[in-house]
Design an enzyme around this catalytic site. Sequence first.
Site, short mmCIF file in Angstrom:
data_model
loop_
_atom_site.label_atom_id
_atom_site.label_comp_id
_atom_site.label_asym_id
_atom_site.label_seq_id
_atom_site.Cartn_x
_atom_site.Cartn_y
_atom_site.Cartn_z
N ARG A 239 0.85 -1.18 0.00
CA ARG A 239 0.00 0.00 0.00
C ARG A 239 0.89 1.23 0.00
O ARG A 239 1.98 1.21 0.59
CB ARG A 239 -0.86 0.06 1.27
N GLU A 268 -1.87 8.14 -4.00
CA GLU A 268 -2.22 7.74 -5.37
C GLU A 268 -3.67 8.12 -5.68
O GLU A 268 -4.49 8.17 -4.78
CB GLU A 268 -1.98 6.23 -5.57
N HIS A 286 -1.10 0.43 -9.61
CA HIS A 286 -1.89 -0.39 -8.66
C HIS A 286 -2.67 -1.49 -9.39
O HIS A 286 -3.90 -1.53 -9.36
CB HIS A 286 -2.85 0.50 -7.84
#
Length: 328
Positions: A239, A268, A286
């Site tokens: 993460r 992000e 991601h």
Amino acid sequence: MKKKILVARAVFPEVLARLEQHFEVASNQQDEPLTAAQLADQLRDKEGAFTTGGERIDAQLLAAAPALKICANMAVGYNNFDLPAMTARGVLGTNTPDVLTETTADFGFALLMATARRVTESEHFLRAGKWQRWSYDMFAGSDVHGTTLGILGMGRIGQGIARRGAHGFGMAVIYHNRSRLPAATEAQCKARYVSKEELLRTADHLVLVLPYSPESHHAIGAAELALMKPTANLINIARGGIVDDAALAAALRARTIAAAGLDVYEGEPKLHPDLLTVPNVVLTPHIASSTVPTRRAMADLAADNLIGFLVNGKPLTPLNPEVLAKGR
Ligand code: DGY
């Protein structure tokens, strides 16, 4: 009468159609991310929400959604949920474990290899028309086989990466985790438990697979990066926020570590601008769990949790099962 749910982001049409058989569905197939105020407004009269990691479910939102009983996240990570606040209000949270384990471990390895072998950097060079001749040290990178693989966070995905490294690439695997794994699991993964400091000092390739929490915030910052070998590569598929991205960009620029492969970022989808200008980093948006079958399995499991709970009273993968015991 059908119960009302919100599907907060676009999802496979087949999954939406299945949900519509059971619920009155408000959907967001145009896929515009909702602001906190829009999400609260949409959830005012809903009993269920199909969420992704981008929708923050906290006390403020819950106060505006009095009918809400379940938030089904289409993700294994659930740091977008304030789980204690959800439990306090009797709202169930669910996630999508297991169905993405092997796919995500595959991607962890893909990013490790792309980083070690400078795949994207060399492709950019080639596409820019700069390739004139072969040379002996052209994009010379790091070996993967026979090196030391370090894993920080040894859950299911970490174990999948360990197995790939140990059995496929003959790597020596070391790991650090909140708790040590049972001996049988360590043997399957051929993994040795070490302190975090030894992990940082020893790994040739360090893969981060730990969950995000206030405790893991900036688990890798300037001090930790300084312990790593100058030849080491850092891979983050966990993460954003686990790595201090500014400190990492500085380490990459100064080459105090060799390279990094990143799938997740602080803040992000915005990136720290320095990460976009250093050459020795592989950047992906991601996508670690993103294969068609796995994303479909994740969406199906989130839908099954909504149907299982709101229609049949039995969710498949509850995160706070104490809510079920209270029988709201
Ligand atoms: C997960 O499942 O947590 C992935 O990061 C996808 O969001």
